[in-house]
Design a protein around this motif. Structure first.
Motif, PDB file in Angstrom:
ATOM      1  N   THR A  81      39.407  42.173  67.333  1.00  0.00           N
ATOM      2  CA  THR A  81      39.488  41.596  65.995  1.00  0.00           C
ATOM      3  C   THR A  81      39.874  42.706  65.023  1.00  0.00           C
ATOM      4  N   ALA A  82      41.136  42.776  64.638  1.00  0.00           N
ATOM      5  CA  ALA A  82      41.629  43.879  63.813  1.00  0.00           C
ATOM      6  C   ALA A  82      40.929  43.907  62.465  1.00  0.00           C
ATOM      7  N   ARG A  83      40.570  45.096  62.028  1.00  0.00           N
ATOM      8  CA  ARG A  83      39.918  45.241  60.733  1.00  0.00           C
ATOM      9  C   ARG A  83      40.846  44.858  59.594  1.00  0.00           C
ATOM     10  N   GLU A  84      42.149  44.926  59.849  1.00  0.00           N
ATOM     11  CA  GLU A  84      43.094  44.538  58.809  1.00  0.00           C
ATOM     12  C   GLU A  84      42.926  43.069  58.425  1.00  0.00           C
ATOM     13  N   LEU A  85      42.319  42.278  59.333  1.00  0.00           N
ATOM     14  CA  LEU A  85      42.083  40.869  59.017  1.00  0.00           C
ATOM     15  C   LEU A  85      40.872  40.696  58.107  1.00  0.00           C
ATOM     16  N   ILE A  86      40.042  41.758  57.986  1.00  0.00           N
ATOM     17  CA  ILE A  86      38.894  41.694  57.076  1.00  0.00           C
ATOM     18  C   ILE A  86      39.398  42.076  55.692  1.00  0.00           C
ATOM     19  N   ARG A  87      39.942  41.144  55.005  1.00  0.00           N
ATOM     20  CA  ARG A  87      40.523  41.433  53.702  1.00  0.00           C
ATOM     21  C   ARG A  87      40.273  40.256  52.765  1.00  0.00           C
ATOM     22  N   VAL A  88      40.499  40.505  51.509  1.00  0.00           N
ATOM     23  CA  VAL A  88      40.292  39.484  50.488  1.00  0.00           C
ATOM     24  C   VAL A  88      41.614  38.776  50.202  1.00  0.00           C
ATOM     25  N   GLU A  89      41.587  37.453  50.224  1.00  0.00           N
ATOM     26  CA  GLU A  89      42.750  36.683  49.789  1.00  0.00           C
ATOM     27  C   GLU A  89      42.740  36.680  48.263  1.00  0.00           C
ATOM     28  N   VAL A  90      43.745  37.308  47.675  1.00  0.00           N
ATOM     29  CA  VAL A  90      43.752  37.504  46.225  1.00  0.00           C
ATOM     30  C   VAL A  90      44.547  36.395  45.551  1.00  0.00           C
ATOM     31  N   PRO A  91      43.879  35.499  44.822  1.00  0.00           N
ATOM     32  CA  PRO A  91      44.597  34.423  44.150  1.00  0.00           C
ATOM     33  C   PRO A  91      45.368  34.937  42.932  1.00  0.00           C
ATOM     34  N   PRO A  92      46.323  34.174  42.459  1.00  0.00           N
ATOM     35  CA  PRO A  92      47.082  34.571  41.261  1.00  0.00           C
ATOM     36  C   PRO A  92      46.144  34.825  40.084  1.00  0.00           C
ATOM     37  N   GLY A  93      46.469  35.840  39.301  1.00  0.00           N
ATOM     38  CA  GLY A  93      45.683  36.146  38.117  1.00  0.00           C
ATOM     39  C   GLY A  93      44.536  37.097  38.342  1.00  0.00           C
ATOM     40  N   VAL A  94      44.251  37.433  39.605  1.00  0.00           N
ATOM     41  CA  VAL A  94      43.162  38.362  39.911  1.00  0.00           C
ATOM     42  C   VAL A  94      43.736  39.766  40.033  1.00  0.00           C
ATOM     43  N   ARG A  95      43.080  40.731  39.438  1.00  0.00           N
ATOM     44  CA  ARG A  95      43.533  42.124  39.491  1.00  0.00           C
ATOM     45  C   ARG A  95      43.224  42.692  40.879  1.00  0.00           C
ATOM     46  N   ASN A  96      44.253  43.098  41.593  1.00  0.00           N
ATOM     47  CA  ASN A  96      44.091  43.513  42.980  1.00  0.00           C
ATOM     48  C   ASN A  96      43.896  45.024  43.082  1.00  0.00           C
ATOM     49  N   LEU A  97      42.674  45.438  43.413  1.00  0.00           N
ATOM     50  CA  LEU A  97      42.355  46.857  43.611  1.00  0.00           C
ATOM     51  C   LEU A  97      41.883  47.083  45.049  1.00  0.00           C
ATOM     52  N   SER A  98      42.401  46.290  45.978  1.00  0.00           N
ATOM     53  CA  SER A  98      41.878  46.295  47.345  1.00  0.00           C
ATOM     54  C   SER A  98      42.806  46.907  48.383  1.00  0.00           C
ATOM     55  N   GLU A  99      44.063  47.187  48.044  1.00  0.00           N
ATOM     56  CA  GLU A  99      45.042  47.439  49.098  1.00  0.00           C
ATOM     57  C   GLU A  99      45.231  48.898  49.473  1.00  0.00           C
ATOM     58  N   GLY A 100      44.739  49.840  48.697  1.00  0.00           N
ATOM     59  CA  GLY A 100      44.858  51.240  49.078  1.00  0.00           C
ATOM     60  C   GLY A 100      46.242  51.832  48.913  1.00  0.00           C
ATOM     61  N   ASN A 101      47.066  51.218  48.109  1.00  0.00           N
ATOM     62  CA  ASN A 101      48.425  51.718  47.914  1.00  0.00           C
ATOM     63  C   ASN A 101      48.493  52.752  46.802  1.00  0.00           C
ATOM     64  N   PRO A 102      49.478  53.670  46.875  1.00  0.00           N
ATOM     65  CA  PRO A 102      49.697  54.596  45.764  1.00  0.00           C
ATOM     66  C   PRO A 102      50.267  53.864  44.552  1.00  0.00           C
ATOM     67  N   ASP A 103      50.258  54.516  43.424  1.00  0.00           N
ATOM     68  CA  ASP A 103      50.842  53.964  42.205  1.00  0.00           C
ATOM     69  C   ASP A 103      52.364  54.041  42.320  1.00  0.00           C
ATOM     70  N   PRO A 104      53.069  52.904  42.332  1.00  0.00           N
ATOM     71  CA  PRO A 104      54.535  52.952  42.440  1.00  0.00           C
ATOM     72  C   PRO A 104      55.184  53.797  41.350  1.00  0.00           C
ATOM     73  N   ALA A 105      54.547  53.864  40.175  1.00  0.00           N
ATOM     74  CA  ALA A 105      55.110  54.647  39.071  1.00  0.00           C
ATOM     75  C   ALA A 105      55.100  56.146  39.365  1.00  0.00           C
ATOM     76  N   LEU A 106      54.278  56.579  40.319  1.00  0.00           N
ATOM     77  CA  LEU A 106      54.196  58.001  40.654  1.00  0.00           C
ATOM     78  C   LEU A 106      55.030  58.360  41.886  1.00  0.00           C
ATOM     79  N   LEU A 107      55.678  57.368  42.506  1.00  0.00           N
ATOM     80  CA  LEU A 107      56.515  57.637  43.673  1.00  0.00           C
ATOM     81  C   LEU A 107      57.916  58.055  43.215  1.00  0.00           C
ATOM     82  N   PRO A 108      58.570  58.938  43.956  1.00  0.00           N
ATOM     83  CA  PRO A 108      59.908  59.399  43.552  1.00  0.00           C
ATOM     84  C   PRO A 108      60.982  58.364  43.858  1.00  0.00           C
ATOM     85  N   ALA A 109      62.098  58.454  43.148  1.00  0.00           N
ATOM     86  CA  ALA A 109      63.266  57.611  43.445  1.00  0.00           C
ATOM     87  C   ALA A 109      63.865  58.060  44.776  1.00  0.00           C
ATOM     88  N   LEU A 110      64.320  57.089  45.573  1.00  0.00           N
ATOM     89  CA  LEU A 110      64.809  57.392  46.920  1.00  0.00           C
ATOM     90  C   LEU A 110      66.325  57.239  47.070  1.00  0.00           C
TER      91      LEU A 110
END
Length: 445
Positions: A81-110
């Protein structure tokens, strides 16, 4: 016992596959008792040793657990049972702070670096038999490793940190071997280890890294490998201090045959110095990913280690994908050489967001952790309830169950995109979700 599901197979591999398939699709539920080995052997018309071998395989893969005369049963959290399946289904309008991603604004242009790398490829195409590592990337990587005190060693390139760790583990270990891992720790790694047929042995973590006492016990009990996150530990934000690194080196000196793997995925997003353990054992590997600072879709990590480990990894890599695209390698080399990311500025941005949230929670009597990186770990008395109440209030955070084995409950808040105006409302909502007193103060070790 077993309900309507009928285990099938004549060979050990067939029997174990039948059971694991049933666990994966839900026909066998967590905690369900399996038949005694002799009973199942009679039912299938096979030797009891065949069933014993099948059950042993399932234990090694983390699918079942055996408690002496009480028999074998499906683990409460099977490895299938992959831990990736233990996640929150985020409905529209909810502020998502669950995904562990970097800030896209701080990533360089590619676009520019890939255009230049592709142009170089047009002039000198990479063909079968060419070197798997871009020389320019290898030079930059080695220079950075030298500056950080990582011992000399060959350089390989893999498709991200998890790919590197899998290859190193498979280069040295066999199914059933035990691997000491941080708890709480990276959910994908906690899935990978049992998926490879290895056993996870949890070691506690505090703000300065893994507990030396826990590591000592794990190695004394037979763990053959140790995986340590040097900085920006996911999910707790822990970072190895100089004192903790010395203590762990002392422990490892007593177990020189241990396979040591270090994950420095916080490279270029953390302003704390690196205190590497590399070289403390005969077999070691040090992994440095480009994902957090330069973009997850690059799928690139550089790997160094002792000569034997790197030779095994590169040899097996040649028989699989062969190499990581040299175009991608050239693009990353340009990003590094051109200073496309300002590590000091990026670390400061993440640091201000972490510190602001931790401070706001502290003012409300809530202990939280986040010494480095982009995540804050908040111990909670009731993980499910806290996640649900936060979601209802408009905030999505990651359930701690994705990251822990024996550690107490908690939630992970990714602060990478958190704005100054959101800090106080989020802290107030977390305090309300944990109850009037904010729940008991607890460490996550």
């Amino acid at each position: 016992m077993l309900g309507e599901y009928r285990i099938s197979g004549r060979r050990a591999a067939e029997i174990s596959a039948s059971i694991e398939r049933a666990v994966g699709d839900g026909a066998l539920r967590p905690g369900e008792l399996l038949p005694p080995m002799r009973e199942l052997a009679e039912r299938l018309g096979v030797n009891p040793n065949t069933v014993a071998a099948a059950y042993r395989t399932l234990r090694e893969r983390g699918v079942i657990e055996t408690a002496g005369r009480r028999g074998s049963r499906v683990r409460s959290k099977p490895a299938t049972t992959a831990r990736e399946l233990i996640r929150v289904e985020v409905p529209p309008g909810v502020r998502n702070l669950s995904e562990g991603n970097p800030d896209p604004a701080l990533l360089p242009a590619l676009a520019g670096v890939f255009a230049a790398a592709a142009g170089e490829g047009d002039r000198e195409p990479v063909l079968y038999g060419h070197a798997p590592v871009e020389p320019g990337l290898a030079r930059l990587a080695r220079a950075g490793l030298d500056a950080d005190g990582v011992p000399d060693g060959p350089v390989a390139v893999t498709s991200g940190a998890l790919d590197a760790m899998e290859r190193v583990l498979m280069a040295h270990l066999r199914p059933g071997d035990a691997v000491a891992v941080e708890d709480p720790g990276w959910g994908s790694l906690l899935d990978l280890v049992p998926a490879l047929g290895l056993r996870t042995v949890p070691v506690g973590v505090d703000d300065e890294g893994p507990s030396p006492d826990d590591v000592r016990k794990a190695l004394a009990d037979g763990a053959r490998a140790l995986i340590v996150t040097d900085r920006a530990q996911n999910p707790t934000g822990a970072a190895l201090s100089a004192a903790r690194a010395r203590a762990l080196r002392t422990v490892l000196a007593g177990h020189p045959e241990t396979l040591l793997i270090e994950d420095d995925h916080g490279h270029h997003i953390v302003d704390l110095p690196l205190h590497a353990l590399a070289g403390a054992t005969r077999s070691w590997a040090f992994v440095r990913s480009a994902a957090k600072a330069y973009g997850p879709d690059l799928r690139l990590a550089v790997l160094t280690g002792d000569a034997v480990t790197l030779d095994r990894v590169r040899g097996r890599q040649r028989l699989g994908p062969g190499w990581v695209s040299r175009i991608v390698q050239r693009a990353v080399a340009r990003l590094w050489s051109e200073g496309a990311v300002d590590p000091v500025a990026v670390a400061a941005r993440y640091g201000r967001r972490r510190d602001a949230l931790i401070g706001a929670l502290a003012r409300r009597g809530i202990a939280a952790h986040g010494r480095s990186g982009m995540n804050v770990w908040v111990p909670v008395p009731d993980e499910t309830g806290a996640v649900a109440r936060l979601l209802h209030a408009g905030w999505a955070v990651a359930p701690g169950a994705r990251f822990r084995m024996n550690a107490p409950p908690g939630v992970r808040v990714t602060v990478s995109t958190l704005t100054e105006d959101e800090i106080e409302p989020l802290a107030e909502t977390i305090a309300a979700a944990l109850g009037p007193a904010g729940g008991p103060a607890r460490t996550y070790a």
